[in-house]
Write a protein that holds these residues in place. Structure first.
Motif, PDB file in Angstrom:
ATOM      1  N   PHE A 285       0.821  -1.214   0.000  1.00 52.77           N
ATOM      2  CA  PHE A 285       0.000   0.000   0.000  1.00 52.77           C
ATOM      3  C   PHE A 285       0.858   1.269   0.000  1.00 52.77           C
ATOM      4  O   PHE A 285       0.595   2.220  -0.742  1.00 52.77           O
ATOM      5  CB  PHE A 285      -0.922   0.019   1.224  1.00 52.77           C
ATOM      6  CG  PHE A 285      -1.976  -1.038   1.221  1.00 52.77           C
ATOM      7  CD1 PHE A 285      -2.725  -1.306   0.090  1.00 52.77           C
ATOM      8  CD2 PHE A 285      -2.248  -1.768   2.366  1.00 52.77           C
ATOM      9  CE1 PHE A 285      -3.710  -2.283   0.086  1.00 52.77           C
ATOM     10  CE2 PHE A 285      -3.235  -2.752   2.386  1.00 52.77           C
ATOM     11  CZ  PHE A 285      -3.960  -3.012   1.240  1.00 52.77           C
ATOM     12  N   VAL A 286       1.870   1.311   0.835  1.00 57.11           N
ATOM     13  CA  VAL A 286       2.730   2.497   0.933  1.00 57.11           C
ATOM     14  C   VAL A 286       3.510   2.674  -0.367  1.00 57.11           C
ATOM     15  O   VAL A 286       3.634   3.791  -0.889  1.00 57.11           O
ATOM     16  CB  VAL A 286       3.681   2.374   2.133  1.00 57.11           C
ATOM     17  CG1 VAL A 286       4.700   3.514   2.142  1.00 57.11           C
ATOM     18  CG2 VAL A 286       2.888   2.366   3.438  1.00 57.11           C
ATOM     19  N   PHE A 338     -14.739   9.452  -0.379  1.00 54.78           N
ATOM     20  CA  PHE A 338     -13.854   8.657  -1.226  1.00 54.78           C
ATOM     21  C   PHE A 338     -12.817   7.946  -0.372  1.00 54.78           C
ATOM     22  O   PHE A 338     -12.270   8.522   0.587  1.00 54.78           O
ATOM     23  CB  PHE A 338     -13.135   9.543  -2.241  1.00 54.78           C
ATOM     24  CG  PHE A 338     -14.001   9.971  -3.392  1.00 54.78           C
ATOM     25  CD1 PHE A 338     -13.990   9.264  -4.583  1.00 54.78           C
ATOM     26  CD2 PHE A 338     -14.828  11.077  -3.283  1.00 54.78           C
ATOM     27  CE1 PHE A 338     -14.784   9.649  -5.644  1.00 54.78           C
ATOM     28  CE2 PHE A 338     -15.620  11.480  -4.342  1.00 54.78           C
ATOM     29  CZ  PHE A 338     -15.602  10.755  -5.529  1.00 54.78           C
ATOM     30  N   SER A 339     -12.495   6.717  -0.759  1.00 54.21           N
ATOM     31  CA  SER A 339     -11.483   5.961  -0.024  1.00 54.21           C
ATOM     32  C   SER A 339     -11.046   4.774  -0.872  1.00 54.21           C
ATOM     33  O   SER A 339     -11.553   4.546  -1.971  1.00 54.21           O
ATOM     34  CB  SER A 339     -12.038   5.488   1.322  1.00 54.21           C
ATOM     35  OG  SER A 339     -11.038   4.847   2.084  1.00 54.21           O
ATOM     36  N   HIS A 340     -10.079   4.028  -0.351  1.00 56.56           N
ATOM     37  CA  HIS A 340      -9.729   2.712  -0.871  1.00 56.56           C
ATOM     38  C   HIS A 340      -8.903   2.018   0.195  1.00 56.56           C
ATOM     39  O   HIS A 340      -8.646   2.579   1.268  1.00 56.56           O
ATOM     40  CB  HIS A 340      -9.010   2.772  -2.218  1.00 56.56           C
ATOM     41  CG  HIS A 340      -9.271   1.554  -3.050  1.00 56.56           C
ATOM     42  ND1 HIS A 340      -8.337   0.572  -3.258  1.00 56.56           N
ATOM     43  CD2 HIS A 340     -10.396   1.150  -3.699  1.00 56.56           C
ATOM     44  CE1 HIS A 340      -8.860  -0.387  -4.002  1.00 56.56           C
ATOM     45  NE2 HIS A 340     -10.120  -0.066  -4.293  1.00 56.56           N
ATOM     46  N   MET A 341      -8.451   0.817  -0.103  1.00 59.50           N
ATOM     47  CA  MET A 341      -7.845  -0.023   0.927  1.00 59.50           C
ATOM     48  C   MET A 341      -6.541   0.535   1.479  1.00 59.50           C
ATOM     49  O   MET A 341      -6.178   0.278   2.621  1.00 59.50           O
ATOM     50  CB  MET A 341      -7.604  -1.426   0.361  1.00 59.50           C
ATOM     51  CG  MET A 341      -8.877  -2.139  -0.034  1.00 59.50           C
ATOM     52  SD  MET A 341      -8.522  -3.699  -0.885  1.00 59.50           S
ATOM     53  CE  MET A 341      -7.627  -3.114  -2.328  1.00 59.50           C
ATOM     54  N   GLY A 342      -5.828   1.309   0.671  1.00 65.09           N
ATOM     55  CA  GLY A 342      -4.558   1.844   1.149  1.00 65.09           C
ATOM     56  C   GLY A 342      -3.795   2.589   0.083  1.00 65.09           C
ATOM     57  O   GLY A 342      -2.628   2.936   0.273  1.00 65.09           O
ATOM     58  N   GLU A 343      -4.457   2.879  -1.071  1.00 67.73           N
ATOM     59  CA  GLU A 343      -3.746   3.479  -2.199  1.00 67.73           C
ATOM     60  C   GLU A 343      -4.310   4.873  -2.505  1.00 67.73           C
ATOM     61  O   GLU A 343      -5.505   5.031  -2.709  1.00 67.73           O
ATOM     62  CB  GLU A 343      -3.894   2.604  -3.446  1.00 67.73           C
ATOM     63  CG  GLU A 343      -3.545   1.142  -3.222  1.00 67.73           C
ATOM     64  CD  GLU A 343      -4.757   0.259  -2.961  1.00 67.73           C
ATOM     65  OE1 GLU A 343      -4.609  -0.974  -3.019  1.00 67.73           O
ATOM     66  OE2 GLU A 343      -5.841   0.831  -2.701  1.00 67.73           O
ATOM     67  N   SER A 344      -3.411   5.850  -2.562  1.00 70.43           N
ATOM     68  CA  SER A 344      -3.797   7.211  -2.933  1.00 70.43           C
ATOM     69  C   SER A 344      -2.549   7.988  -3.320  1.00 70.43           C
ATOM     70  O   SER A 344      -1.459   7.733  -2.782  1.00 70.43           O
ATOM     71  CB  SER A 344      -4.513   7.914  -1.774  1.00 70.43           C
ATOM     72  OG  SER A 344      -5.019   9.164  -2.176  1.00 70.43           O
ATOM     73  N   ASN A 345      -2.699   8.919  -4.231  1.00 70.33           N
ATOM     74  CA  ASN A 345      -1.579   9.752  -4.691  1.00 70.33           C
ATOM     75  C   ASN A 345      -1.164  10.717  -3.585  1.00 70.33           C
ATOM     76  O   ASN A 345      -1.856  11.690  -3.299  1.00 70.33           O
ATOM     77  CB  ASN A 345      -2.006  10.516  -5.946  1.00 70.33           C
ATOM     78  CG  ASN A 345      -0.889  11.339  -6.551  1.00 70.33           C
ATOM     79  OD1 ASN A 345       0.134  11.612  -5.923  1.00 70.33           O
ATOM     80  ND2 ASN A 345      -1.088  11.766  -7.779  1.00 70.33           N
TER      81      ASN A 345
END
Length: 467
Positions: A285-286, A338-345
């Motif tokens: 994720f990181v 908005f969200s997701h399991m652990g991924e974002s810019n």
């Protein structure tokens, strides 16, 4: 790519008749282009300009030069009138996009207007002549009208040329899937041959085993360096151990090696695939959040369409796009969570605090060690929701303007999250989005990028819908 200016070939046209009637005119107009026009253009574009041209052969030679220089587009500039049929043969043969820039040196026509001003500022009817024959020939083009003294003379042309550059950059790009698409998710099910044909990119596979081996073989010095970055750059939760950070760093090293050695522009993974191999240390994720911040495209759950789209949107916005998903409706605030399991810019994270680095309280899939996540909440301000949706016969870009709220990161959440407030009723948005066939994976871009998205949709032959 986000730092590279679009490259234009400046096709400056004059009239062959003036070579005898007014032999100084071409040199005079050429000097204006070199001294005033090109320096102004170079603020936004990489400019290829040799000299003004006036007949079929010199025009053909100039366009051939633009092609050799790998220009993104031809910008046609009329320095005086130039008949369309002189330029048409070369413009018919080139594959470069054509942009007509309607401008002149003179800003005002007043009582001092004379024959000199007339000779040096009569290109506008050349744009009419050329535009007409291009339309009749079925040759696509764009036209923009502005003056160098305008506050931002290239505001529209810049958006269009960045869209062209974005589409051009996709040709030859490489994407990879780690694992397999999430079973049963039909909204992004796609034949990769179609993606290859439509975007000119290639799509391959990377094994989970490669990720595991690269993580295990990461060099201690490199691990320590990345762990140092984590401690310096992020708000590391108190319960995270040095060992947690080291395993996460190894995961990142593996992903960076995969991206570099496979020459990837973007990738996607199916998180449960990691858990199916008992040797998997942790979920990256990181790693993917940091790589997104550096321009690598991503889509969750093995979604190659979203991976392609976020790569394009990221390039289109110069690094201000992220993969995401609508998780919850805030009816009270007329907003979307908005969200997701652990991924974002992470480059889009709010700037007034460090991004929390936390451990998930439970594993989303079985791994040997804890799964860390950067809890990114986006910078408040105007933003554009957008998505590349598959249709029965092609693509559709759905977009909507809104505002990232001053919200998050919430201490009780271990995943990236932000709120996006709409300018109209959230009920209408959600119903209309489903009616338009919007998928459950999407993107958020900082700022108002609707104009660029309209240009992009036209260039990739996608329908465009604004909600």
């Amino acid at each position: 790519m986000n730092q590279v200016k679009p490259k234009i070939g400046l096709l400056a046209l004059t009239l062959e008749l003036y070579e005898t009637l007014s032999p100084q005119l071409r040199m005079n107009r050429e000097n204006w282009v070199k001294s005033r026009v090109v320096p102004k253009l170079q603020q936004d574009f990489d400019v290829v300009f040799n000299h003004a041209v006036y007949n079929t052969q010199t025009i053909s030679n100039e366009i051939r030069c633009f092609e050799q220089e790998k220009a993104d587009a031809i910008v046609v500039l009329f320095l005086c009138y130039s008949p369309s049929q002189v330029a048409l043969p070369a413009l018919q043969q080139t594959s470069l996009p054509i942009v007509i820039w309607n401008t002149q040196e003179l800003f005002a026509v007043d009582e001092n207007y004379s024959g000199k001003e007339l000779n040096e500022n009569h290109g506008v009817h050349g744009t009419h002549d050329l535009g007409n024959v291009l339309c009749r020939s079925g040759i696509p083009f764009e036209i923009f009208t502005s003056h160098l003294s305008d506050d931002d003379p290239f505001v529209d042309m810049r958006d269009y040329l960045i869209a062209i550059q974005t589409v051009n950059s996709m040709r030859g790009s490489k994407f990879a899937l780690i694992g397999y698409p999430f079973p049963g998710m039909g909204d992004f099910a796609v034949d990769t041959t179609k993606l290859v044909c439509d975007f000119g990119a290639s799509y391959g596979m990377v094994s989970v085993e490669e990720y595991i081996k690269r993580s295990a073989n990461a060099e201690a010095k490199e691990v320590d360096q990345i762990v140092g970055d984590y401690r310096q750059l992020y708000d590391v939760a108190s319960d995270i151990t040095e060992f947690d950070l080291q395993m996460t760093a190894r995961s990142e090293i593996a992903f960076r090696q995969i991206v570099k050695e496979h020459e990837l522009s973007g990738l996607t993974y199916q998180f449960t695939a990691f858990g199916e191999d008992e040797r998997t240390s942790t979920v990256p994720f990181v790693a993917i959040s940091r790589l997104m911040g550096e321009g690598v495209g991503f889509g969750g759950e093995g979604d190659l369409v979203a991976t392609t789209a976020t790569t394009m949107f990221n390039r289109l916005t110069r690094g201000a796009a992220t993969f995401s998903e609508i998780f919850t409706t805030d009816f009270a605030g007329n907003a979307l969570f908005f969200s997701h399991m652990g991924e974002s810019n992470i480059s889009m994270a709010r700037k007034d605090r460090k991004i929390p680095l936390v451990a998930r309280p439970g594993q989303i899939t079985k791994t040997l060690h804890r799964q860390l996540s950067l809890v990114t909440s986006m910078e408040p301000g105007p933003a554009t929701f957008c998505v590349l949706a598959l249709t029965s016969d092609g693509y559709k870009i759905i977009m909507s303007l809104g505002e990232i709220e001053d919200f998050g990161p919430l201490p009780q959440l271990c995943v990236p999250h932000s709120k996006f407030r709409l300018d109209f009723d959230v009920r209408d948005f959600l119903s209309d989005y489903v009616r338009q066939g919007g998928p459950h994976h999407n993107a958020i871009c900082l700022g108002d990028v609707r104009k660029r998205l309209v240009y992009l949709a036209d260039l990739i032959n996608a329908e465009i819908v604004e909600l």
